[in-house]
Write an enzyme that holds these catalytic residues in place. Structure first.
Site, PDB file in Angstrom:
ATOM      1  N   GLY A 504      37.741  43.817  42.272  1.00  0.00           N
ATOM      2  CA  GLY A 504      38.189  44.775  43.377  1.00  0.00           C
ATOM      3  C   GLY A 504      39.547  44.721  43.771  1.00  0.00           C
ATOM      4  O   GLY A 504      40.285  45.408  44.546  1.00  0.00           O
ATOM      5  N   ILE A 505      40.162  43.640  43.434  1.00  0.00           N
ATOM      6  CA  ILE A 505      41.735  43.529  43.757  1.00  0.00           C
ATOM      7  C   ILE A 505      42.170  43.538  45.006  1.00  0.00           C
ATOM      8  O   ILE A 505      43.260  43.867  45.577  1.00  0.00           O
ATOM      9  CB  ILE A 505      42.356  44.326  42.862  1.00  0.00           C
ATOM     10  N   CYS A 506      40.994  43.253  45.970  1.00  0.00           N
ATOM     11  CA  CYS A 506      41.530  43.403  47.393  1.00  0.00           C
ATOM     12  C   CYS A 506      42.089  44.676  47.854  1.00  0.00           C
ATOM     13  O   CYS A 506      43.053  44.612  48.718  1.00  0.00           O
ATOM     14  CB  CYS A 506      42.232  42.243  47.845  1.00  0.00           C
ATOM     15  N   CYS A 507      41.575  45.819  47.368  1.00  0.00           N
ATOM     16  CA  CYS A 507      42.121  46.714  47.939  1.00  0.00           C
ATOM     17  C   CYS A 507      40.915  48.129  47.729  1.00  0.00           C
ATOM     18  O   CYS A 507      41.026  48.801  46.737  1.00  0.00           O
ATOM     19  CB  CYS A 507      43.128  47.338  46.612  1.00  0.00           C
TER      20      CYS A 507
END
Ligand SMILES: Cc1ncc(COP(=O)(O)O)c(C=O)c1O
Length: 614
Positions: A504-507
């Protein structure tokens, strides 16, 4: 309330630089045509004797670069079209990043890598000096204090922020800077009628910015597109009457608008003009701006952000390890005219208070109060020896003074190697368009694309540093058009020495917009026990729940790009299976060096195979 009135003036919009035009080289092995693998893996891609020549050239160039930096930044010697540094990037890589010879590192958005000289010079300073706690008054303490002061100013200048108008608060990382702002707003909001503040944030925000909404008692709004932000800025009052916007800041209410300069997922760069527009809007006089430059600062100069203090963000955060690889340190850059609002926070710790009573009454005197007085009206007031700056009021406890020392060395080494962030921007822009074009060109035998690249403007931003950073978010598809789980891609890449990130790449807003998720699908993923890290469920009903991210840095090379492309080709096209066969990375101690640009494309492909496929 006087404390919330900001000075406003029309933002002077800068003329945009012409987009970089790049003549793409002959794209190697397009459309899945892959040359046969070389029978013997190469240990090094550098011809014998060349390293010695490069070393010699490098020391000459290093000296030239240093004196050039000191004396005259305008006189840049002619460089080949694809060289953006005075020292060839392969030389920099060879001499300064030997520890990167273990694979193809493509996670610079996670952290970039530190140079050898930085560690050497930091170690030398530590070995030859005695540094004490800067809160003490002895000689070693004074020495540390001096380091802290000078590095603070050096860092501001490196970022292009004039110390006359901006202060720099050392924090652990960008998240800590964001939290400092959020906590201060929550404290101040307790004094408002609604006992809360309004928070508007863009959907591309990193998780660390999204979390601020939890301090607002529900008074937050997520802008789902740039267009929505523009409409709000064009007419905030009108939007306040719109039911969709009934979470808008009330006319006199306290507000904070936050967005990233660059999406940490897709690398898309967002307009820098919004901060100036908020300040010049009569209806948004009590709304402050927080620009998250953690991703933008990695490969872009920030002088455009700070050039005009009237249109600059009130608060800007950066993580230095993303720019230099080391130290693990961050900063909150505070516009001095706006900084007083942070000094009204409640918490104090050692270092941020001048007097505290514990017994027989609980009172204290904050440095923040004096810091506010010191800048009354935005003009430095002289209060004699007891005046404080904004950072004095916000840096609780002992500063990470050894890390701050390392930051000063990091800035010096960075200048010597790369000259400027503008050079890094040009270099990484040129590499990212190469990566994008090559990924786009990879197709299965039946013509289907291998890579689904997530880009809001169909990749047109690549090559234009105003619109795109050196990051690509993608998923892979098999020849039938089915998504290959991103966690498999990361795992196989890792086993083959290509280091990317997936999940989810923290975004959260960016990811689910790119994947075109509807809210119910997110709920479904949650109830299926999906998590946003690499251990999540990669595919639900054949649709991905995350992406793979490849990101480039200052010392990335064409060989890194070509090696990664070669890995994708070999693993997912030549093997031609939706369950790709793992290829062991036989030659782990290779060196990613390829200075001989005269070699043919075919040699390059072979070289790349030696790197990726053993
Ligand atoms: C755009 C953006 N904001 C915030 C952060 C958080 O940075 P840190 O983990 O250094 O606090 C990151 C980290 O990747 C980022 O890319």
């Amino acid at each position: 309330m006087a404390a919330t009135i900001k000075s406003a003036s029309s933002p002077a919009l800068e003329p945009l630089p012409p987009p970089l035009t790049l003549v793409p080289e002959t794209v190697i092995a397009m459309n899945g045509t892959v040359p046969s693998r070389p029978s013997t893996p190469r240990r090094s891609l550098v011809p014998r004797g060349l390293i010695t020549r490069l070393r010699h050239r490098s020391s000459t160039l290093k000296a030239a670069a240093t004196s050039h930096h000191k004396e005259n930044r305008e006189e840049i010697p002619d460089l080949p079209d694809d060289e953006f540094y005075q020292i060839p990037v392969y030389t920099i890589r060879e001499l300064e990043y030997p520890h990167m010879g273990q694979g193809v590192y493509l996670d610079h958005s996670g952290t970039t890598i530190y140079a050898k000289s930085l560690i050497d010079s930091f170690a030398e300073r530590m070995r030859t000096n005695l540094y004490g706690n800067p809160h003490s008054a002895n000689g070693p303490a004074e020495k540390s204090g001096h380091v802290v002061d000078s590095v603070r100013e050096k860092a501001l200048r490196f970022l292009g922020a004039d110390p006359k108008h901006f202060d720099l608060v050392f924090v652990a990382n960008s998240t800590a800077g964001i939290k400092l702002v959020a906590d201060s707003f929550r404290d101040l909001a307790e004094k408002t009628r609604s006992r809360s503040f309004w928070y508007g944030y863009h959907k591309d925000c990193h998780t660390s910015l999204v979390g601020v909404r939890e301090l607002t008692n529900g008074q937050s709004h997520c802008f789902e597109s740039d267009v929505e932000v523009e409409q709000w800025l064009d007419n905030p009052e009108l939007h306040g009457e719109d039911r969709r916007y009934d979470l808008n800041p009330r006319p006199q209410g306290l507000g904070l608008f936050a967005y990233p300069g660059q999406s940490n997922m897709s690398g898309r760069r967002l307009p820098l003009s919004w901060t100036g527009r908020v300040r010049s809007s009569a209806a948004l006089q009590n709304t402050y701006t927080l620009l998250d430059c953690a991703a933008l600062a990695m490969t872009s100069p920030l002088h455009k952000v700070f050039k005009d203090p009237d249109s600059a963000p009130d608060f800007t955060c950066v993580s230095f390890y993303k720019i230099f690889g080391f130290p693990d340190l961050g900063a909150l850059i505070v516009r001095k005219d706006s900084g007083h609002i942070l000094t009204l926070r409640k918490y104090f710790g050692g270092g941020t208070v001048t007097m505290v009573s514990v017994l027989g009454g609980t009172w204290h005197k904050l440095k923040g109060r004096d810091a506010t007085d010191s800048f009354a009206g935005g003009i430095r007031q002289d209060h004699g020896e007891h005046s404080y700056e904004i950072h004095d009021a916000l840096e609780d406890g002992t500063l990470p003074f050894h890390s701050i020392l390392a930051l000063g060395e990091a800035i010096d080494v960075h200048y010597k190697l790369y000259g400027s962030m503008d050079n890094i921007s040009r270099h990484t822009t040129s590499l990212s368009i190469r990566l994008y074009q090559k990924m786009r060109s990879l197709t299965h035998a039946n013509g289907r694309h291998l890579c689904h690249i997530y880009s809001e403007d169909d990749g047109n931003g690549f090559g234009d540093p105003r619109r795109q950073g050196a990051t690509i978010a993608f998923n892979l598809l098999d020849s039938k058009g089915y998504y290959i789980p991103y966690s498999d891609v990361e795992k196989i890449a890792n086993e083959n020495g290509c280091y990317v990130r997936s999940g989810g790449i923290c975004c959260p807003g960016g990811i689910f917009t790119a994947l075109e998720y509807e809210p119910w699908q997110l709920q479904r993923a949650f109830s299926a026990h999906h998590t946003c890290g690499p251990d999540g469920i990669s595919l639900i009903q054949q649709l991905p729940t995350g992406v793979v991210r490849a990101s480039l840095g200052a010392m990335s090379t064409k060989t890194d790009v070509d090696a990664f492309i070669s890995f994708l080709q070999w693993t997912f096209l030549v093997q031609g299976s939706s369950k790709p066969i793992q290829l062991p990375f036989a030659e782990r101690d290779y060196q990613v060096t390829n200075p001989d640009r005269r070699q043919s494309d075919a040699t390059l492909v072979c070289a790349a195979h030696a790197v990726t496929c053993g």
